[in-house]
Design a protein around this motif. Structure first.
Motif, PDB file in Angstrom:
ATOM      1  N   UNK A  64       0.844  -1.193   0.000  1.00  9.80           N
ATOM      2  CA  UNK A  64       0.000   0.000   0.000  1.00  9.80           C
ATOM      3  C   UNK A  64       0.880   1.244   0.000  1.00  9.80           C
ATOM      4  N   UNK A  65       0.353   2.325  -0.563  1.00 11.18           N
ATOM      5  CA  UNK A  65       1.002   3.634  -0.473  1.00 11.18           C
ATOM      6  C   UNK A  65       0.133   4.499   0.432  1.00 11.18           C
ATOM      7  N   UNK A  66       0.747   4.962   1.519  1.00 13.80           N
ATOM      8  CA  UNK A  66       0.050   5.779   2.504  1.00 13.80           C
ATOM      9  C   UNK A  66       0.604   7.187   2.430  1.00 13.80           C
ATOM     10  N   UNK A  67      -0.267   8.148   2.139  1.00 11.70           N
ATOM     11  CA  UNK A  67       0.142   9.556   2.052  1.00 11.70           C
ATOM     12  C   UNK A  67      -0.249  10.257   3.341  1.00 11.70           C
ATOM     13  N   UNK A  68       0.747  10.919   3.967  1.00  6.95           N
ATOM     14  CA  UNK A  68       0.537  11.602   5.243  1.00  6.95           C
ATOM     15  C   UNK A  68       0.899  13.079   5.073  1.00  6.95           C
ATOM     16  N   UNK A  69      -0.034  13.950   5.451  1.00  4.05           N
ATOM     17  CA  UNK A  69       0.205  15.399   5.415  1.00  4.05           C
ATOM     18  C   UNK A  69       0.932  15.795   6.692  1.00  4.05           C
ATOM     19  N   UNK A 129      -3.823  -2.701   7.617  1.00  3.04           N
ATOM     20  CA  UNK A 129      -4.945  -3.265   8.369  1.00  3.04           C
ATOM     21  C   UNK A 129      -4.646  -3.349   9.859  1.00  3.04           C
ATOM     22  N   UNK A 130      -3.456  -3.804  10.209  1.00  3.50           N
ATOM     23  CA  UNK A 130      -3.088  -3.944  11.624  1.00  3.50           C
ATOM     24  C   UNK A 130      -3.044  -2.595  12.342  1.00  3.50           C
ATOM     25  N   UNK A 131      -2.591  -1.557  11.628  1.00  2.00           N
ATOM     26  CA  UNK A 131      -2.502  -0.224  12.225  1.00  2.00           C
ATOM     27  C   UNK A 131      -3.827   0.542  12.138  1.00  2.00           C
ATOM     28  N   UNK A 132      -4.761   0.041  11.351  1.00  2.00           N
ATOM     29  CA  UNK A 132      -6.049   0.717  11.194  1.00  2.00           C
ATOM     30  C   UNK A 132      -5.928   2.046  10.461  1.00  2.00           C
ATOM     31  N   UNK A 133      -5.012   2.124   9.507  1.00  2.00           N
ATOM     32  CA  UNK A 133      -4.786   3.382   8.799  1.00  2.00           C
ATOM     33  C   UNK A 133      -5.911   3.670   7.815  1.00  2.00           C
ATOM     34  N   UNK A 134      -6.379   4.909   7.839  1.00  2.00           N
ATOM     35  CA  UNK A 134      -7.427   5.362   6.926  1.00  2.00           C
ATOM     36  C   UNK A 134      -7.343   6.872   6.826  1.00  2.00           C
ATOM     37  N   UNK A 135      -7.834   7.412   5.727  1.00  2.48           N
ATOM     38  CA  UNK A 135      -7.841   8.860   5.535  1.00  2.48           C
ATOM     39  C   UNK A 135      -8.523   9.538   6.713  1.00  2.48           C
ATOM     40  N   UNK A 136      -7.905  10.609   7.194  1.00  8.35           N
ATOM     41  CA  UNK A 136      -8.454  11.379   8.309  1.00  8.35           C
ATOM     42  C   UNK A 136      -7.868  11.011   9.655  1.00  8.35           C
TER      43      UNK A 136
END
Length: 69
Positions: A23-28, A44-51
Motif C-alpha cells: 500500500x502507499x500511505x500519504x501523510x500530510x 490493516x493492523x494499524x487501522x490506517x485510513x484517511x483522516x
C-alpha cells in the motif's frame, strides 16, 4: 514500543492506496506530503485510513540531497 528512529513526524493520513501486496500511505505533515510504502497487512493492523492521525518514522542509513541547476 521503543524505536531507534530519530525522525518522527506527526501528521494526518490523506490517502491509502492498496495494491496487490503493498500500500502507499500519504501523510500530510504540516502542508508537505510524505508517502510510505508498507504492506497491506500493516495498513490493516494499524487501522490506517484517511483522516486518522499517524506518525511517519524515518530511518535511513543514507540520505541523498540534490538541487536544481
Amino acid at each position: 514500543m521503543k524505536l531507534s528512529a530519530r525522525n518522527r513526524l506527526k501528521g494526518k493520513v490523506v490517502e491509502v492506496v492498496l495494491g496487490a501486496t503493498t500500500a502507499h500511505v500519504r501523510i500530510d505533515i504540516g502542508g508537505s506530503i510524505i508517502t510510505a510504502a508498507i504492506t497491506n497487512d500493516a495498513v490493516n493492523e494499524l487501522g490506517l485510513a484517511a483522516g486518522h492521525e499517524a506518525y511517519a518514522l524515518i530511518k535511513a542509513s543514507d540520505v541523498m540531497v540534490g538541487i536544481d541547476d
